[in-house]
Design a protein around this motif. Sequence first.
Motif, PDB file in Angstrom:
ATOM      1  N   THR A   1       1.329  -4.484  -4.336  1.00 18.70           N
ATOM      2  CA  THR A   1       1.353  -5.922  -4.586  1.00 18.70           C
ATOM      3  C   THR A   1       0.287  -6.298  -5.610  1.00 18.70           C
ATOM      4  O   THR A   1      -0.653  -5.547  -5.875  1.00 18.70           O
ATOM      5  CB  THR A   1       1.104  -6.706  -3.287  1.00 18.70           C
ATOM      6  N   ALA A   2       0.452  -7.475  -6.174  1.00 14.78           N
ATOM      7  CA  ALA A   2      -0.515  -8.016  -7.133  1.00 14.78           C
ATOM      8  C   ALA A   2      -0.600  -9.512  -6.880  1.00 14.78           C
ATOM      9  O   ALA A   2       0.285 -10.253  -7.318  1.00 14.78           O
ATOM     10  CB  ALA A   2      -0.076  -7.726  -8.555  1.00 14.78           C
TER      11      ALA A   2
ATOM     12  N   HIS B   1       8.748 -10.708  -2.036  1.00 14.28           N
ATOM     13  CA  HIS B   1       7.378 -10.425  -1.610  1.00 14.28           C
ATOM     14  C   HIS B   1       6.482 -10.041  -2.781  1.00 14.28           C
ATOM     15  O   HIS B   1       5.336  -9.662  -2.573  1.00 14.28           O
ATOM     16  CB  HIS B   1       7.376  -9.295  -0.569  1.00 14.28           C
ATOM     17  N   ASN B   2       7.033 -10.158  -3.996  1.00 10.37           N
ATOM     18  CA  ASN B   2       6.285  -9.792  -5.197  1.00 10.37           C
ATOM     19  C   ASN B   2       5.657  -8.411  -5.020  1.00 10.37           C
ATOM     20  O   ASN B   2       4.444  -8.229  -5.218  1.00 10.37           O
ATOM     21  CB  ASN B   2       5.201 -10.830  -5.525  1.00 10.37           C
TER      22      ASN B   2
ATOM     23  N   ASP C   1      -3.714   1.614 -17.151  1.00  7.41           N
ATOM     24  CA  ASP C   1      -4.943   0.845 -17.291  1.00  7.41           C
ATOM     25  C   ASP C   1      -5.310   0.047 -16.049  1.00  7.41           C
ATOM     26  O   ASP C   1      -6.421  -0.490 -15.958  1.00  7.41           O
ATOM     27  CB  ASP C   1      -4.903  -0.059 -18.530  1.00  7.41           C
ATOM     28  N   TYR C   2      -4.406  -0.007 -15.072  1.00  9.55           N
ATOM     29  CA  TYR C   2      -4.730  -0.690 -13.825  1.00  9.55           C
ATOM     30  C   TYR C   2      -4.235   0.147 -12.654  1.00  9.55           C
ATOM     31  O   TYR C   2      -3.090   0.621 -12.649  1.00  9.55           O
ATOM     32  CB  TYR C   2      -4.101  -2.082 -13.780  1.00  9.55           C
ATOM     33  N   TRP C   3      -5.122   0.298 -11.673  1.00 10.18           N
ATOM     34  CA  TRP C   3      -4.833   1.102 -10.478  1.00 10.18           C
ATOM     35  C   TRP C   3      -5.151   0.304  -9.225  1.00 10.18           C
ATOM     36  O   TRP C   3      -6.116  -0.467  -9.196  1.00 10.18           O
ATOM     37  CB  TRP C   3      -5.701   2.360 -10.463  1.00 10.18           C
TER      38      TRP C   3
ATOM     39  N   GLN D   1      -2.661  -3.704  -5.344  1.00 17.87           N
ATOM     40  CA  GLN D   1      -3.047  -3.316  -3.988  1.00 17.87           C
ATOM     41  C   GLN D   1      -1.936  -2.465  -3.393  1.00 17.87           C
ATOM     42  O   GLN D   1      -0.772  -2.885  -3.387  1.00 17.87           O
ATOM     43  CB  GLN D   1      -3.277  -4.557  -3.129  1.00 17.87           C
ATOM     44  N   ALA D   2      -2.294  -1.289  -2.920  1.00 20.38           N
ATOM     45  CA  ALA D   2      -1.344  -0.394  -2.265  1.00 20.38           C
ATOM     46  C   ALA D   2      -1.597  -0.414  -0.766  1.00 20.38           C
ATOM     47  O   ALA D   2      -2.739  -0.409  -0.324  1.00 20.38           O
ATOM     48  CB  ALA D   2      -1.496   1.025  -2.803  1.00 20.38           C
ATOM     49  N   SER D   3      -0.535  -0.442   0.002  1.00 20.97           N
ATOM     50  CA  SER D   3      -0.674  -0.475   1.458  1.00 20.97           C
ATOM     51  C   SER D   3       0.511   0.215   2.111  1.00 20.97           C
ATOM     52  O   SER D   3       1.507   0.524   1.446  1.00 20.97           O
ATOM     53  CB  SER D   3      -0.771  -1.928   1.942  1.00 20.97           C
TER      54      SER D   3
END
Length: 130
Positions: A22-23, A80-81, A118-120, A4-6
């Motif tokens: 984050t993930a 905050h990972n 492979d993950y966005w 997740q991008a924010s």
Amino acid sequence: VQLQASGGGLVQPGGFLRLSCTAPEFTLDSFAINWFRQAPGKEREGVACIDRSDRSRRRNTTHYSDSVKGRFTIYRNNPHNSVDLQMRSLKPEDTAVHYCATDSSAWTCDLEHSGGMDYWGKGTLVTVSS
């Protein structure tokens, strides 16, 4: 790996923003993380990335595109990972949707080959305008 991008938003030239990747279900320290961006009508480009953490040597190797070197800083925010992208001295040409991505099998990050990710995460829009 769900990313997740924010943190995107509208900022004036010369301003500052901090993006976060984050993930919720994974420890990002175990992945090389890449930030890419795509401006309207332009190809996607690599911005900054950080290799998987080398805990034995206590280092996180980072890489930057020439267009952002000296202005952007990528770092791991482990409490905050997240992997954060601190952007300062923003310019109108930084306007783009910014994405974080990973090649989950890679130790090193790669700004040149976005097709290998492979993950966005869903993008976050950064607009630099007065």
